[in-house]
Motif scaffolding. Structure first.
Motif: not given
Length: 258
Positions: A93, A97, A123, A133
Motif C-alpha cells: 500500500l 500510494r 489506490v 478501484s
C-alpha cells in the motif's frame, strides 16, 4: 478454560447464515452437490441452488462439469495463501500510494489463483476522469496485465494444467488459444513488463511489472490503470521505470519482513 457458547445475533438473517455455511462446507470438505448442500442446511433443493448460484457469481464457488460445486477463487486464495496475501497487501500500500503521487493514475496489486487474477489492493488517483478501484475483483488471468505477467512465470507443463481442455468443457469459449498465449507470454518474459490496451475493459489501458520473492518467483503484479484517452505510448518507458522502482522497493520490504 472452555470457551463460552456463542450467542446467536438477535436478528439472524437465515439466507446469509445458509450462504456462509455452504461456503464453509465447500472450503473445508472439498465439494458438494446441490442435494448434499440442501440436506446439510435443511433447505429445499431450489433454495440450495440459489445460494450456490450466488456463491458462484461472487467467486466463492465454481461448478465443475460433474455438477459438483467446489471452493472458488476467493476461498482458494484465502486457504492457500492468506498470510502471504495479507502481508503483500500491507507492504504494497505505501508503494502504491507513492506511484499514484508520481503518476496520478490508479495503481493496483494483483495475484493469480489458477486461471484468474484477483486485485488485492488498489489506490485511486485524484483525477476526475480515472479508473476506479478494482480491489476484490476477479478477472480471467490472460485478460489482465498482471495476470499475463504471472502466467509468463509458469513452466510450460503448469501452464498446460491451468488451461487443460477438461477444465473448460462447460465453458469452451473462455479457454484461450494456448499457442497464441505462449507466444505472447514469451514476449512478456523478454520485455519484463506488460501492456493491456482495452483487453479486459473497454476504454482502459494498464501497464504492469512483476513483484518477485527472493528466489525470483513472481508473487504478484504491480500495475497502473488509466483511461485510454490519456495513454501516450511515448510515456511507456518512464511509466515502466516508475513501476519497476516501486516493485523493487516492495520486494526489499518483503525480504526484510521474512
Amino acid at each position: 478454560m472452555d470457551k463460552p457458547l456463542k450467542t446467536p445475533p438477535p436478528y439472524p438473517v437465515a439466507s446469509v447464515d445458509h450462504a456462509l455455511r455452504a461456503a464453509t462446507i465447500l472450503q473445508m470438505e472439498g465439494g458438494a452437490t446441490v442435494s448434499q448442500i440442501a440436506a446439510r442446511l435443511g433447505v429445499a433443493r431450489s433454495t440450495a441452488h440459489r445460494l450456490l448460484a450466488m456463491l458462484v457469481y461472487r467467486d466463492f464457488a465454481v461448478q465443475g462439469e460433474d455438477r459438483i460445486y467446489r471452493a472458488g477463487p476467493v476461498l482458494e486464495l484465502a486457504a492457500h495463501s492468506q498470510s502471504l496475501v495479507s502481508r503483500l497487501r500491507a507492504a504494497a500500500l505505501p508503494h502504491l500510494r507513492r506511484v499514484v503521487d508520481l503518476l496520478d493514475e490508479t495503481t493496483n496489486l494483483i495475484v493469480r489463483t489458477g486461471d484468474t487474477a484477483r486485485f488485492i489492493a488498489s489506490v485511486e488517483c485524484r483525477q476526475a476522469l480515472r479508473v476506479g478501484s478494482r480491489e476484490g475483483m476477479v478477472f480471467p488471468a490472460h485478460r489482465t496485465t498482471a495476470g499475463l505477467l504471472l502466467l509468463a512465470d509458469l513452466p510450460d507443463e503448469e501452464l498446460d494444467d491451468v488451461y487443460a481442455a477438461e477444465r473448460y468443457r462447460d465453458r469452451p469459449g473462455e479457454r484461450p488459444d494456448l499457442a497464441k498465449l505462449r507466444g505472447e507470454l514469451a514476449r512478456l518474459r523478454r520485455n519484463g513488463f506488460a501492456v493491456n490496451q482495452e483487453r479486459s475493459e473497454r476504454g482502459l489501458v494498464a501497464v504492469g511489472v512483476p513483484v518477485r520473492d527472493g528466489d525470483g518467483t513472481a508473487l504478484a503484479g504491480l500495475s497502473v490503470s488509466l483511461p485510454s484517452v490519456r495513454y501516450d505510448p511515448h510515456r511507456l518507458q518512464p511509466l515502466v521505470a516508475t513501476l519497476d522502482t516501486a516493485a523493487r522497493a516492495l520486494e526489499a520490504d518483503l525480504t526484510e519482513g521474512l
